[in-house]
Design a protein around this motif. Structure first.
Motif: not given
Length: 371
Positions: A1-5, A198-211, A322-330
């Motif tokens: 999943x790439x961060x949508x502008x 630079x949107x080059x972070x290799x995120x690994x998305x999965x379905x999880x329970x946020x709790x 960093x937190x803002x960038x990570x959250x934005x990428x989601x």
């Protein structure tokens, strides 16, 4: 999943809004404002990458809206493309004088609109990275000189070994190690922030329970909380399905908890919540410390911000940036509300994962053979 502008469309014409949505919604995250006043309410909290701004609207017009956007330092890198049925030199000049980056005339070609959006997104990214590099270089001398001195001087004393006893050698070795770790943490945060921007972070998305993620983050911080005589209270809903990078969101929660502990007084508590409704899953971290001046609120998530200095952090706002960038990428939202002297609440809002997707993901996981 790439961060949508993020693109803020400001127009009072339903037909044009429909056209722009059809052209851009698959690639970008869109918000709609139907007046200049509404745009000025949305932009500072949403931080769009691009504003597509109509000129003729009820209330304040596009020119004045653009001027006010340009007065907001938190939107300094936001690109403004004015959209108008007027195509005179005077119209364009007034738009540029108001601070617009470009101008497109109605009726416009969809491919031209896409091309302009892509060009200005690339330009914005380059400007932000260059600005980050400038900030880092400006700060580098100050931030590295202190820990380097804290490494060089004790190691020189250790090398000289002029009658040092075991306790003194241990003290100087620990001093050097502590400062080396401080310097390494700073460098790692700068690298992480640059990679994320630079949107080059290799995120690994999965379905999880946020709790589960939040519970894991709290567990990691319990030792520090115990040492500081601060309690961490939890109120976590049973089922909070999200599609995220487990490790990166956990790191964000750890950063928020660390920030909350730093600004809490001995004997107080930090509250951590996870809740959900039909569409959203929300988590928050609340501390009951002194807080910060509300005037700094728009800059809390900016690297090297005055707010981080005001709250006496050593990270120069890097962890929250960093937190803002990570959250934005989601494609999620992070925000903060502060009541000085009472409480500070950091909140992250995710889209709730569809139950069918979660069940499919879990079914696939159970079918994968183990070695």
């Amino acid at each position: 999943m790439k961060q949508a502008s993020k693109i803020l469309v400001v127009d009072d014409c339903p037909a044009l809004i429909t056209t722009i949505k059809a052209a851009l919604r698959k690639e970008y995250c869109l918000e709609i404002a139907r007046s200049g006043e509404e745009a000025l309410e949305i932009a500072p909290r949403w931080h769009p990458d691009i504003v597509l701004l109509d000129i003729m609207m009820p209330g304040i017009d596009g020119y004045e809206t653009c001027r006010r956007i340009r007065m907001d330092k938190t939107l300094s890198h936001t690109k403004v493309i004015m959209v108008s049925s007027g195509d005179t030199v005077a119209n364009r000049l007034e738009g540029y004088e108001a601070g617009a980056d470009d101008y497109i005339t109605k009726p416009f070609d969809i491919e031209e609109l896409r091309a302009k959006v892509n060009v200005y997104l690339r330009l914005k990214s380059v400007e932000e990275l260059n600005n980050l590099k400038t900030d880092v270089l400006t700060l580098l001398g100050h931030e590295t000189r202190t820990p380097l001195n804290g490494i060089i001087e004790p190691t020189e004393l250790l090398a000289a070994d002029e009658g040092l006893d075991d306790d003194e050698r241990k003290m100087f070795a620990m001093m050097a190690n502590r400062n080396a770790r401080r310097l390494m943490a700073f460098v790692e945060k700068v690298i992480s922030l640059s990679t994320l921007k630079s949107q080059k972070w290799p995120f690994e998305f999965a379905f999880v329970n946020l709790s589960d993620v939040v519970r894991d983050a709290v567990s990691e911080m319990l030792g520090k909380a115990h040492d500081m005589n601060i309690r961490i209270k939890e109120r976590l809903c049973t089922d909070a399905p999200v599609e995220i990078d487990y490790h990166q969101i956990k790191n964000v929660i750890v950063s928020l908890l660390d920030n909350a502990l730093i600004h809490s007084s001995t004997g107080s508590c930090v509250m951590v919540l996870v809740g959900c409704d039909d569409d959203k899953v929300v988590t928050s971290v609340t501390d009951y410390g002194e807080g910060f001046d509300p005037a700094f609120l728009p800059h809390v998530f900016d690297a090297f911000s005055a707010a981080s200095v005001y709250r006496k952090t050593q990270g120069h706002g890097l962890s929250l940036a960093i937190a803002r960038e990570v959250v934005g990428a989601h494609n999620a939202k992070i925000s903060v509300v502060c009541t000085p002297g009472l409480e500070t609440v950091f909140t992250i809002e995710f889209s709730k994962a569809a139950p069918a997707k979660v069940e499919k993901e879990q079914a696939v996981a159970t079918c994968i053979p183990t070695a």
